[in-house]
Scaffold this active site. Structure first.
Site, PDB file in Angstrom:
ATOM      1  N   TYR A  44       0.872  -1.224  -0.222  1.00  0.00           N
ATOM      2  CA  TYR A  44      -0.057  -0.075  -0.537  1.00  0.00           C
ATOM      3  C   TYR A  44       0.682   1.741  -0.064  1.00  0.00           C
ATOM      4  O   TYR A  44       0.325   2.584  -0.237  1.00  0.00           O
ATOM      5  CB  TYR A  44      -0.603   0.321   0.956  1.00  0.00           C
ATOM      6  N   GLY A  45       2.473   1.104   0.353  1.00  0.00           N
ATOM      7  CA  GLY A  45       3.015   2.341   0.807  1.00  0.00           C
ATOM      8  C   GLY A  45       2.946   3.228  -0.193  1.00  0.00           C
ATOM      9  O   GLY A  45       2.841   4.041  -0.106  1.00  0.00           O
ATOM     10  N   ASN A  76      -0.441   0.411   9.362  1.00  0.00           N
ATOM     11  CA  ASN A  76       0.109   2.023  10.102  1.00  0.00           C
ATOM     12  C   ASN A  76      -0.210   3.031   8.477  1.00  0.00           C
ATOM     13  O   ASN A  76      -1.087   3.900   8.387  1.00  0.00           O
ATOM     14  CB  ASN A  76       1.851   2.668   9.654  1.00  0.00           C
ATOM     15  N   THR A  77      -0.001   2.757   6.930  1.00  0.00           N
ATOM     16  CA  THR A  77      -0.797   3.267   5.710  1.00  0.00           C
ATOM     17  C   THR A  77      -1.674   2.983   5.797  1.00  0.00           C
ATOM     18  O   THR A  77      -2.097   4.588   5.364  1.00  0.00           O
ATOM     19  CB  THR A  77       0.290   2.218   4.735  1.00  0.00           C
ATOM     20  N   CYS A 184       5.684   0.143  10.809  1.00  0.00           N
ATOM     21  CA  CYS A 184       4.877  -0.660   9.444  1.00  0.00           C
ATOM     22  C   CYS A 184       4.938  -1.641  10.248  1.00  0.00           C
ATOM     23  O   CYS A 184       5.691  -2.906  10.614  1.00  0.00           O
ATOM     24  CB  CYS A 184       5.494  -1.168   8.495  1.00  0.00           C
ATOM     25  N   HIS A 186       4.740  -4.774   9.476  1.00  0.00           N
ATOM     26  CA  HIS A 186       5.085  -6.131   9.053  1.00  0.00           C
ATOM     27  C   HIS A 186       6.565  -5.959   9.595  1.00  0.00           C
ATOM     28  O   HIS A 186       7.410  -7.010   9.461  1.00  0.00           O
ATOM     29  CB  HIS A 186       5.384  -5.509   7.263  1.00  0.00           C
TER      30      HIS A 186
END
Ligand code: DGL
Length: 260
Positions: A44-45, A76-77, A184, A186
């Protein structure tokens, strides 16, 4: 209608949000959960705010179709770009996840902290508002380009991963950071690799535990905590290769392929 026995829904652009799920499951083992990995659309970043909002709405609709009583945006994104729109358009409570800048900024002794996150998070208004509140601290920002894709491809321990991390972390080490914020969901899976590069005294923080505590608090506030004794179920859905999600959740659970 009493929804307290309904599941908690979580979504992420991929498998990373399972790092948040782990903390929630640890704190709230009696809760059923449904996790959605939108890996087909990861990362998504680099996407625009509008795209991230559209994907977040689609993910939310999917989780609501599974009866979710609350939605944890384990990304977060998606949080920094879409949480306001989500809250404005749905009745269900939302829990967001944001980089843990505050504890790092409060505890740093070198007055320099590092933040590794996606482009979407670092350029968001929400994130920049938070950072603006800590003028006494140097915040070294770094976009983790490529990291999410490697994790989604199951290349956690690859040479390419090591090289990217070295490239991203060396300027922060040179700036004498003593806290590294993983912005993030991940990235907690990268801690063993990061540890090989950064000095021992450096503290690495993420938002997992704080999000779990906040989830519990909001469930209590809305009378949504599941107090019924039962065997809680944990469901994991992915719209890409289930083997990658399976590998990260372990053999206790099954990664289910969905056409979503
Ligand atoms: N886990 C997402 C986050 O927390 C990764 C974003 C991405 O897909 O780029 O930001």
């Amino acid at each position: 209608m009493d929804k307290s026995t309904n599941p908690i829904g979580l979504f992420d652009s991929g498998i990373g949000g399972t790092s948040i799920w782990k903390e929630i499951h640890r704190l709230l083992p009696n809760e059923d959960t449904v996790y959605l990995a939108d890996s087909k659309n990861a990362p998504y970043g680099p996407r625009s705010k509008d795209e991230i909002i559209d994907l977040s709405f689609k993910n939310t609709d999917y989780l609501l179709s599974k009866g979710s009583k609350i939605i944890v945006v384990a990304c977060n994104t998606a949080t920094t770009n879409a949480i306001e729109e989500l809250r404005a358009n749905y009745d269900v409570p939302f829990i967001g996840i944001e980089p843990a800048i505050k504890p790092a900024a409060i505890h740093t002794k070198t007055n320099a902290i590092g933040i590794l996150a996606t482009q979407g998070t670092l350029s968001s208004e929400l994130f920049n508002k938070t950072v603006a509140g800590f003028t006494n601290v140097d915040v070294i920002e770094q976009v983790g380009t490529g990291l999410v894709t490697l994790i989604e491809n199951g290349q956690l321990e690859s040479e390419e991963m090591h090289e990217l991390l070295e490239k991203y972390l060396h300027p922060m080490i040179a700036a004498n950071i003593d806290y590294l914020v993983l912005g993030c969901s991940h990235y907690p899976y990268l801690v063993p690799q990061i540890r090989k590069i950064v000095p021992e005294h450096l503290t690495i923080i993420d938002s997992g535990e704080a999000v779990a505590r906040q989830t519990k608090k909001i469930l209590q506030k809305h009378g949504l905590l599941n107090t019924k004794e039962h065997n809680a179920f944990q469901e994991f859905y992915t719209n890409a290769n289930p083997a990658v999600l399976q590998n990260i959740i372990g053999t206790e659970y099954s990664a289910i392929k969905t056409d979503f």
